[in-house]
Design an enzyme around this catalytic site. Structure first.
Site, mmCIF file in Angstrom:
data_model
loop_
_atom_site.group_PDB
_atom_site.id
_atom_site.type_symbol
_atom_site.label_atom_id
_atom_site.label_comp_id
_atom_site.label_asym_id
_atom_site.label_seq_id
_atom_site.Cartn_x
_atom_site.Cartn_y
_atom_site.Cartn_z
ATOM 1 N N GLU A 1 -20.072 -4.210 9.854
ATOM 2 C CA GLU A 1 -20.973 -3.379 10.653
ATOM 3 C C GLU A 1 -22.074 -4.198 11.320
ATOM 4 O OE1 GLU A 1 -19.914 -2.657 7.598
ATOM 5 O OE2 GLU A 1 -18.795 -0.795 7.833
ATOM 6 N N ARG B 1 -25.933 -0.667 6.518
ATOM 7 C CA ARG B 1 -25.729 -2.109 6.451
ATOM 8 C C ARG B 1 -26.384 -2.838 7.623
ATOM 9 N NH1 ARG B 1 -20.923 -4.018 3.443
ATOM 10 N NH2 ARG B 1 -21.635 -3.339 1.396
ATOM 11 N N LYS C 1 0.857 -1.187 0.000
ATOM 12 C CA LYS C 1 0.000 0.000 0.000
ATOM 13 C C LYS C 1 0.898 1.244 0.000
ATOM 14 C CE LYS C 1 -4.351 1.367 2.092
ATOM 15 N NZ LYS C 1 -5.518 0.904 2.810
HETATM 16 C C1 TPP Z 1 -19.403 -1.072 4.415
HETATM 17 C C2 TPP Z 1 -18.166 -0.213 4.469
HETATM 18 N N1 TPP Z 1 -17.553 0.015 5.662
HETATM 19 C C3 TPP Z 1 -16.445 0.784 5.717
HETATM 20 C C4 TPP Z 1 -15.927 1.334 4.573
HETATM 21 C C5 TPP Z 1 -14.728 2.278 4.672
HETATM 22 N N2 TPP Z 1 -13.559 1.724 3.968
HETATM 23 C C6 TPP Z 1 -13.220 2.126 2.738
HETATM 24 S S1 TPP Z 1 -11.876 1.361 2.159
HETATM 25 C C7 TPP Z 1 -11.679 0.502 3.601
HETATM 26 C C8 TPP Z 1 -10.533 -0.427 3.762
HETATM 27 C C9 TPP Z 1 -10.445 -1.371 2.615
HETATM 28 O O1 TPP Z 1 -9.313 -2.174 2.767
HETATM 29 P P1 TPP Z 1 -8.900 -3.122 1.592
HETATM 30 O O2 TPP Z 1 -10.098 -3.760 1.004
HETATM 31 O O3 TPP Z 1 -7.841 -4.020 2.071
HETATM 32 O O4 TPP Z 1 -8.343 -2.134 0.481
HETATM 33 P P2 TPP Z 1 -6.974 -1.304 0.463
HETATM 34 O O5 TPP Z 1 -7.367 0.118 0.614
HETATM 35 O O6 TPP Z 1 -6.090 -1.792 1.562
HETATM 36 O O7 TPP Z 1 -6.417 -1.569 -0.876
HETATM 37 C C10 TPP Z 1 -12.684 0.821 4.505
HETATM 38 C C11 TPP Z 1 -12.807 0.277 5.862
HETATM 39 C C12 TPP Z 1 -16.604 1.087 3.366
HETATM 40 N N3 TPP Z 1 -16.199 1.621 2.212
HETATM 41 N N4 TPP Z 1 -17.696 0.311 3.339
#
Ligand code: TPP
Length: 640
Positions: free
Chosen positions: A370, A398, A285
C-alpha cells in the site's frame, strides 16, 4: 463424499497428532479438509488458502511443540487448520460468528495463537521479535513464521528478512508458495520463485555443488582467494535460493507442501541447523476441492455457498459499492485517458478488474504494498496523470505517512477510493475500516467525501476527477440501497463542501454522512410518526471541508444536534462538527455523537455489529428522545 470425523474429533491438542502414523496423518488431512469445506460453505471464510496448508500445518505441529515453539501465521487467514489441531474442533462451527471462533489468530482465543495477525507481511518481524526475546531470556524454543508468496511482496517482510539476516538468531521462515496472492501473484520476486520452482535440477545441484565446493583444496593464500571467488561465482550460477542465502538465510527447498513425510524430514533438518532458515514449500491453493483448485481467487474469501455445486448462496440483485465504483471509473476512464487505476493486490475486491481488462496500460497492481502504491501514485500525479488508488480503509492505514508526506504536502491530485469503510463484519477487528475519517481529517489540503448511496458515489468520483486536490472518497462494504445510474451516467459535479438538507424540521437536527444518511431518514420518519417530533436530516457529504453555511442555517432552527457516523467517535465526523461550533463560538449547542466507541469491535455479521454499536434508526430515535428530555447516554452494549 461424506466423511466421519473420527480422528479430528479426538485431537484436543498438538500432542495428540504426534502419536499418529503417516497413514493416520493422511486420513486426518482428509477429515480436516472436509470439515473446513463443511464449515466455510455454511459460514463463509477463507477457503482456498486453508485447503492449501493442511499437510503443512500437520507437519509443523508434528515436528514442533506449540505453544512453547511459536508459530506465527502471516495475515492469519490460513490458520483454520492450526485452530483445528489446537483444540478448537467443536467451536469451529461458530467460525466468524459473533462470539464464535475468529477467522484469524487471536491471543485471547488460545495459547497456541501466539500473535494476532490480519494485515499482511508482519510475521517475519514478529518472529524476529520472539527470537530476540527468547535469546535475551536464555530460552531455547523455536520460532516459525509462515508467510505466503503474496504476503512476501509487502515491504515489511523485506525489512524483517534484512534484519533477521543481520542478527543471525535462530528462526525459521516457511515460505508457502502457491503462486497466488488473492489473484495471481505479481512482481520480480514472484518470477524468481517460479524459476526456483520449475527447475527441479536445482535441488539436486545444490547438494552436488556444495560437496564440490567444499572439496576445492586451499593451496596457498592466493589460490585460496581465487578458489573462494570461484566458489562465489559458481554459487551465484547454481545454488537455489541464492537471494535468501545472500540475505543470511539457509535455504531449504523447494519441497512439496502436500507430502507430509518430506515436509517432516525437511523441518527436522532445519530444526537441527542454527541461524535464520527459509523453507520454500510449494502448495496448491484450494487443494482437494475442485472448484477452489480451478478458481482459487474466488474461493480465497467467500460467502456461504452450496458445497455440491460451489455456487454462492448470496441472493442480492444490487451492484456492490465496489462494482459501482469500478463501473463508474471505466466510464470516466473512457473519456479521460489521464485517469489511471492503482491497486495493492486487490483488483477483484476493489472492483477494478473490469478497468484492468479495458485499460491494461493504465492499470497498476503493485502487490501487497500500500505504501508503494500511494507514493508511486503521487509521482504519477506530479507528471500529470490522475491516479485513482483503490484500497480498503483498514489497509490504507499502512500508508498514512505516504498520504501525508508524498501526496497532501505536495497537494497532488491523487484520488483515494476507500472501500470497506465502516464495519466490515465477519473479518473483525483487524479489518473494520472505522478509523479513516479520523486519520485523514487533520491532514491539510485533502478533500474528504462520503456518499450516501451508489449514485452519489459515482458523482463523487466524477467530482474528484474534475478538481485538482488530493481527494478521498469512503464507502462501505457490500451493496447500497439499489440506486445506481450506471447505464444513464447522469452523474453530477458536486460543489466542494456542499451538503444537502433532506428533511426540514425545527425540533432537532440529525447530521449524517455516508452510510448513516438513510438510517437517519428512517429515524426521522419514526420520530415524526410515533412522537410528533420534526427532525431536520442533513447529509453533509463532505467531512472536509464541512458545510459551514448549512450548519449555521440549521442551528438557527434548533440547537439540538445528533451526529451519526460509521467511524470512530474520536476525531471523526461528530468531532468535526463539535470543533466547528467551538470555532464559531456557538457554545449553547446540545449535541450527541453516535458512532464507533473507543474499542476494537469484534467479528460478526455487519447488521448485528451495527446494532451493538448503536448505528441504527432505533438508536438514533432513542438518542434524540434522550437528548430532548435531557437524559444521560450510556450504551452499555457499545463497549464491544
Ligand atoms: C496490508 C494488507 N493488504 C491487503 C490484505 C488483503 N489480503 C489478505 S490475504 C491476501 C493475499 C495473501 O496471499 P498469500 O500471502 O500468498 O497467501 P495465500 O492466501 O495465497 O495462501 C491479501 C492481499 C491484507 N490482509 N493486508
Amino acid at each position: 463424499m461424506s466423511i466421519e470425523y473420527n480422528l479430528i474429533k479426538c485431537v484436543n491438542s498438538p500432542e495428540d497428532i504426534k502419536r499418529l502414523s503417516y497413514t493416520e496423518l493422511e486420513i486426518l488431512s482428509q477429515e480436516i479438509r472436509q470439515y473446513i469445506i463443511d464449515t466455510v460453505s455454511a459460514n463463509g471464510g477463507h477457503l482456498a488458502s486453508n485447503l492449501g496448508v493442511v499437510e503443512l500445518t500437520i507437519a509443523l505441529h508434528k515436528v514442533f511443540s506449540s505453544p512453547e515453539d511459536k508459530i506465527i501465521w502471516d495475515v492469519g487467514h490460513q490458520s483454520y487448520v492450526h485452530k483445528l489441531i489446537t483444540g478448537r474442533f467443536k467451536q469451529f462451527r461458530t467460525l466468524r460468528k459473533y462470539d464464535g471462533i475468529s477467522g484469524f489468530p487471536k491471543r485471547t482465543e488460545s495459547v497456541h495463537d501466539v500473535f494476532n495477525t490480519g494485515h499482511s507481511s508482519t510475521s517475519i518481524s514478529a518472529a524476529v521479535g520472539f527470537a530476540q526475546a527468547r535469546d535475551l531470556k536464555g530460552e531455547k524454543n523455536e520460532v516459525i513464521a509462515v508467510i505466503g508468496d503474496g504476503a512476501l511482496t509487502g515491504g515489511m517482510s523485506f525489512e524483517a528478512l534484512n534484519y533477521a539476516g543481520h542478527i543471525k538468531s535462530n528462526l525459521i521462515v516457511i515460505l508457502n508458495d502457491n503462486e497466488m496472492s488473492i489473484s495471481h501473484n505479481i512482481g520480480a520476486l514472484s518470477s524468481y520463485l517460479t524459476r526456483l520452482r520449475i527447475d527441479p535440477t536445482y535441488s539436486k545441484l545444490k547438494t552436488d555443488i556444495e560437496t564440490i565446493l567444499k572439496n576445492i583444496p586451499a593451496i596457498g593464500k592466493k589460490l585460496a582467494k581465487t578458489a573462494e571467488r570461484a566458489k562465489d561465482g559458481l554459487k551465484y550460477l547454481l545454488v537455489p535460493g541464492i537471494l535468501f542465502e545472500e540475505l543470511g538465510f539457509k535455504y531449504f527447498g523447494p519441497i512439496d507442501g502436500h507430502n507430509i513425510s518430506q515436509m517432516i524430514s525437511t523441518l527436522e533438518m532445519a530444526k537441527k541447523s542454527s541461524g535464520p532458515k527459509l523453507i520454500h514449500v510449494i502448495t496448491k491453493k484450494g487443494k482437494g476441492y475442485p472448484y477452489a483448485e480451478r478458481n482459487p481467487d474466488y474461493y480465497h474469501g467467500v460467502g456461504p455457498f452450496n458445497k455440491k455445486t460451489g455456487r454462492s448462496l448470496n441472493k442480492t440483485k444490487f451492484l456492490s459499492y465496489s462494482e459501482v465504483f469500478g463501473e463508474t471509473l471505466c466510464a470516466l476512464g473512457a473519456e479521460n485517458e489521464k485517469i489511471i487505476a492503482v491497486t495493492a493486490a486487490m483488483s477483484d475486491g476493489t472492483g477494478l478488474k473490469k478497468f484492468s481488462q479495458k485499460f491494461p496500460d493504465r492499470f497498476f497492481d503493485v502487490g501487497i504494498a500500500e505504501q508503494n502504491a500511494v507514493t508511486m501514485a503521487a509521482a504519477m500525479a506530479a507528471e500529470g496523470f490522475i491516479p485513482v488508488v483503490a484500497i480498503y480503509s483498514t489497509f490504507l492505514q499502512r500508508a498514512y505517512d505516504q498520504i501525508l508526506h508524498d501526496v497532501c504536502l505536495q497537494d497532488l491530485h491523487v484520488i483515494f477510493a476507500i472501500d470497506r469503510a465502516g464495519i466490515v463484519g465477519e473479518d473483525g477487528e483487524t479489518h473494520h475500516g472505522v478509523f479513516d475519517m479520523s486519520y485523514l481529517r487533520h491532514i491539510p489540503n485533502i478533500v474528504l467525501m462520503a456518499p450516501k448511496d451508489e449514485n452519489e458515489l459515482s458523482s463523487a468520483l466524477k467530482t474528484a476527477i474534475n478538481i485538482s486536490n488530493p481527494v478521498a472518497i469512503r464507502y462501505p462494504r457490500g451493496t447500497g440501497i439499489g440506486i445506481n445510474d450506471i447505464n444513464k451516467k447522469e452523474w453530477v459535479q458536486i460543489e466542494i463542501g456542499k451538503g444537502e438538507i433532506l428533511r426540514k424540521g425545527e425540533d432537532v437536527n440529525i447530521l449524517s454522512i455516508g452510510s448513516t444518511v438513510y438510517p437517519s431518514l428512517v429515524a426521522s420518519d419514526i420520530l415524526k410518526m410515533n412522537y410528533g417530533i420534526n427532525a431536520c436530516v442533513a447529509n453533509l457529504r463532505f467531512l472536509k471541508p464541512l458545510d459551514s453555511k448549512l450548519l449555521k442555517e440549521i442551528y438557527k432552527n434548533s440547537n439540538y444536534f445528533v451526529t451519526v457516523e460509521e467511524n470512530a467517535l474520536q476525531g471523526g465526523f461528530g468531532s468535526a462538527v463539535l470543533e466547528f461550533f467551538e470555532q464559531e463560538k456557538l457554545y449553547d449547542i446540545k449535541l450527541v455523537r453516535l458512532g464507533i466507541p473507543d474499542a476494537f469491535i469484534k467479528h460478526g455479521p455487519r447488521e448485528q455489529l451495527l446494532k451493538i454499536v448503536g448505528i441504527t434508526p432505533e438508536k438514533i430515535v432513542e438518542s434524540v428522545l434522550r437528548l430532548l428530555r435531557g437524559e444521560s447516554f450510556e450504551f452499555k452494549e457499545a463497549k464491544a
